[in-house]
Design a protein around this motif. Structure first.
Motif, mmCIF file in Angstrom:
data_model
loop_
_atom_site.group_PDB
_atom_site.id
_atom_site.type_symbol
_atom_site.label_atom_id
_atom_site.label_comp_id
_atom_site.label_asym_id
_atom_site.label_seq_id
_atom_site.Cartn_x
_atom_site.Cartn_y
_atom_site.Cartn_z
ATOM 1 N N GLN A 2 0.721 -1.149 -0.042
ATOM 2 C CA GLN A 2 0.029 0.039 0.149
ATOM 3 C C GLN A 2 0.921 1.341 0.026
ATOM 4 O O GLN A 2 0.500 2.253 -0.636
ATOM 5 N N THR A 171 -7.864 6.278 5.359
ATOM 6 C CA THR A 171 -7.500 5.098 5.419
ATOM 7 C C THR A 171 -6.871 4.607 6.949
ATOM 8 O O THR A 171 -7.268 3.770 7.308
ATOM 9 N N GLY A 249 -16.232 2.676 -7.056
ATOM 10 C CA GLY A 249 -16.255 1.517 -6.011
ATOM 11 C C GLY A 249 -16.555 2.001 -4.406
ATOM 12 O O GLY A 249 -15.747 2.760 -3.695
ATOM 13 N N GLN A 252 -14.226 1.859 -1.251
ATOM 14 C CA GLN A 252 -13.128 1.979 -1.992
ATOM 15 C C GLN A 252 -12.389 3.366 -1.669
ATOM 16 O O GLN A 252 -12.848 4.263 -2.746
ATOM 17 N N TRP A 254 -9.753 4.905 -2.638
ATOM 18 C CA TRP A 254 -8.939 5.398 -3.952
ATOM 19 C C TRP A 254 -10.029 5.435 -5.203
ATOM 20 O O TRP A 254 -9.931 6.063 -6.131
ATOM 21 N N GLY A 255 -11.156 4.457 -5.032
ATOM 22 C CA GLY A 255 -12.093 4.354 -5.764
ATOM 23 C C GLY A 255 -12.704 5.934 -6.031
ATOM 24 O O GLY A 255 -13.463 6.262 -7.198
ATOM 25 N N ASP A 302 -19.374 -3.539 -8.476
ATOM 26 C CA ASP A 302 -18.522 -3.173 -7.327
ATOM 27 C C ASP A 302 -17.925 -1.776 -7.546
ATOM 28 O O ASP A 302 -17.194 -1.691 -6.537
ATOM 29 N N TRP A 305 -12.577 0.445 -9.073
ATOM 30 C CA TRP A 305 -11.416 0.360 -8.310
ATOM 31 C C TRP A 305 -11.140 -1.203 -8.178
ATOM 32 O O TRP A 305 -9.962 -1.690 -8.302
ATOM 33 N N PRO A 306 -12.177 -2.071 -7.609
ATOM 34 C CA PRO A 306 -11.851 -3.428 -7.386
ATOM 35 C C PRO A 306 -11.287 -4.080 -8.850
ATOM 36 O O PRO A 306 -10.375 -5.065 -8.666
ATOM 37 N N VAL A 309 -7.498 -3.066 -9.032
ATOM 38 C CA VAL A 309 -6.696 -3.754 -8.148
ATOM 39 C C VAL A 309 -6.379 -5.281 -8.333
ATOM 40 O O VAL A 309 -5.381 -5.687 -8.291
#
Length: 586
Positions: A2, A171, A249, A252, A254-255, A302, A305-306, A309
């Motif tokens: 991360q 976060t 997302g 999420q 960063w989504g 979803d 972003w997922p 990733v």
């Protein structure tokens, strides 16, 4: 992994304005993406993580923007000095609105946010101090060390610096005791309260936090655009921000950046491409925009972003220190009996669900509550744990009446429970689900979580959760999503979560349902071990082999009324129990 991703993102952001041939237009577009990402990030926490849908976040941008605009144009404030005031005004407005809004549930919650979102939009346009619908012009630009940040390239780094800072703080918050409490909101009020979490308080905290991010975005907007009017703070903008959070997302962090980038770039592209294809006589951009967003959500339900990733190798989970210093143990109750239920009665209108039921649970005893479906067993559990208010009678725990107490207070006394229908957060890891059970054994709040001042306590909380997971035999599944486990294993996870409270009394609602023979044997051994350590157990169970071989005492209910109680041997022979539940041989 991360940290490496964060460093790469910061490096990319730093390099973009230096690319040769990049026009001011694209820098301005990136500035707008950063402003929108701040609002979407708050919605990720509020809606995606906390499960509270809001269409009114644009109004909080308005509070931040208008406060700073008024202070700097009419009272001579420096824009940086106006920032804390803008955030304070936004936070105060969020508290006032949140006290009303977060108490709503179901479809009333989003409808409530739409209502005050529209109201505030028109309010901004009616106040003379705010320039009515013409707004406020001549807002001074930001400056830093005497350098005016009037150009898009100059303010770019300030905007994206705030975006990176907000992402780091958010976060940190989610990776904390307070963050687990926020995520617990999606599991429902009953489950959250059983761990000692105050849902209303947590909802208000996340509501205010999301509003502050929107207020920060509004403050930046005022000094980037150098003019403020009601148009950017209406319900349409609020809907767009929600789109950004969902498309990127939901849940999420960063989504939010991905969603803001997609929506803003897509809108810009459509405003140039669609008129070229269909002419300017009719405005088809909004229609095409809506169709494309629906198509994206159909392909990535979803969020994006997922999917992004998933293209990269998944890093190893953070190591867990099972040898971390144990949390302080609970002061064990001395009174006998540990639990006394006396003439407990619960009615729903004319229906008597629990009819003057009395029984006791002694320290170090396993008591079973059995009976046919609808006998009132789970209702009795809910009376003991405060989920339902008792109509008449008494429930006394360790010499203290608890019949009118809230579930959080009862959990704090040392009563932990599992549920008839498993109440885990399926997307969270087994470890995080179990750590929720230790919520009352920690003290760190939101501010310590934001700035990672809770690491020593967090290590102990996670270590306790890991030890309880190993204790119930699920150590190999610690880092898996709880929803990926079989139903029987999920029930064991609930027991591990309850054990994290260090309870005096453990209430288990059908713990053996879904377990195989060997798993039931292991559960029986675990409960016997707990009994030997002084933990009392009250369980509801339909597997009579499991009950008869484990319990010290059995209470039998039928239609809400106690028809028998005694040791297993006596219950097996009781004619009333045979007729009502166990069945008699012909």
């Amino acid at each position: 992994m991360q940290r490496l991703g964060l460093l790469l993102f910061v490096a990319l952001i730093a390099v973009i304005p230096l690319l040769p041939g990049l026009s001011v237009f694209w820098i301005t577009l990136l500035d707008n993406i950063g402003l929108a990402a701040l609002v979407a990030m708050g919605l990720v926490l509020l809606t995606g993580v906390g499960g509270l849908t809001s269409f009114g976040q644009a109004a909080f941008c308005g509070f931040g923007a208008y406060t700073s605009a008024v202070l700097t144009t009419k009272f001579g404030f420096n824009p940086w000095a106006a920032l804390p005031v803008a955030l304070a005004v936004t936070g105060l407005a969020a508290v006032v609105l949140g006290l009303v809004t977060v108490r709503l549930s179901g479809h009333f919650l989003p409808l409530g946010t739409i209502a005050w979102g529209i109201s505030l939009y028109y309010l901004f346009g009616k106040i003379e101090l705010l320039g009515r619908h013409d707004g406020i012009s001549g807002v001074p630009p930001l400056s830093l060390f005497g350098w005016s940040l009037i150009e898009p390239q100059a303010v770019y780094y300030v905007i994206w610096g705030f975006v990176v800072l907000a992402a780091i703080l958010t976060t940190n918050l989610l990776d904390s005791r307070a963050g687990r409490a926020i995520r617990a909101l999606r599991g429902g009020r009953v489950a959250a309260e059983a761990f000692g979490i105050e849902p209303a308080r947590v909802k208000l905290i996340v509501f205010v936090y999301a509003a502050l991010l929107a207020g920060l975005s509004g403050w930046l907007y005022a000094h980037v655009q150098r003019a403020v009017n009601p148009t950017p703070f209406g319900i349409n903008a609020g809907i767009e921000y929600l789109f950004m959070a969902v498309v990127g997302g939901a849940g999420q962090i960063w989504g939010a950046v991905v969603g803001a980038s997609l929506v803003i770039l897509l809108k810009d592209a459509l405003q140039r491409i669609v008129p070229a294809l269909f002419g300017t006589a009719a405005q088809y951009e909004t229609i095409v925009f809506g169709v494309l967003l629906v198509a994206i959500l159909q392909g990535a339900r979803d969020g994006l972003w997922p999917r992004i990733v998933a293209l990269f190798p998944k890093g190893a989970p953070a190591p867990v220190d099972r040898d971390a210093a144990p949390l302080p143990g609970r002061q064990k109750a001395k009174a006998e009996p540990l639990l006394a239920v006396t003439a407990a009665r619960k009615t729903f209108g004319g229906l008597v669900a629990v009819n003057d039921v009395s029984f006791q649970v002694k320290r170090g005893e396993i008591v079973a509550l059995i009976g046919p479906n609808g006998a009132g067993k789970s209702t009795t559990f809910n009376l003991i744990t405060g989920v339902l208010p008792i109509t008449a009678g008494d429930v006394v725990f360790a010499g203290r009446p608890i019949g009118g107490e809230r579930p959080q207070a009862i959990a704090g006394l040392g009563i932990a429970r599992s549920f008839q229908h498993v109440k885990l957060l399926p997307e969270m890891s087994v470890l995080d689900n179990v750590a929720l059970g230790a919520h009352l054994r920690g003290q760190a709040g939101v501010m310590r979580g934001l700035f990672r001042l809770d690491r020593a306590e967090e290590t102990r909380l996670i270590g306790e959760a890991a030890r309880q997971i190993a204790r119930v035999g699920l150590a190999d599944h610690m880092h898996k999503p709880a929803g990926s486990l079989a139903l029987g294993q999920q029930r064991i996870v609930e027991i591990a979560r309850a054990l994290c409270l260090d309870p005096d009394l453990l209430l288990l609602d059908e713990p053996a349902a879904g377990l195989r023979h060997l798993e039931k044997a292991a559960l029986s051994e675990l409960l016997r071990h707990l009994r030997s350590q002084g933990v009392s157990v009250l369980l509801v169970e339909h597997d009579m082999g499991f009950v008869m071989n484990l319990t010290d005492h059995i209470v039998v209910l039928d239609f809400g009324t106690k028809i028998a109680e005694g040791p297993p041997a006596a219950i097996k022979q009781n004619p009333a129990v045979l007729a009502a539940y166990l069945g008699a041989p012909e």
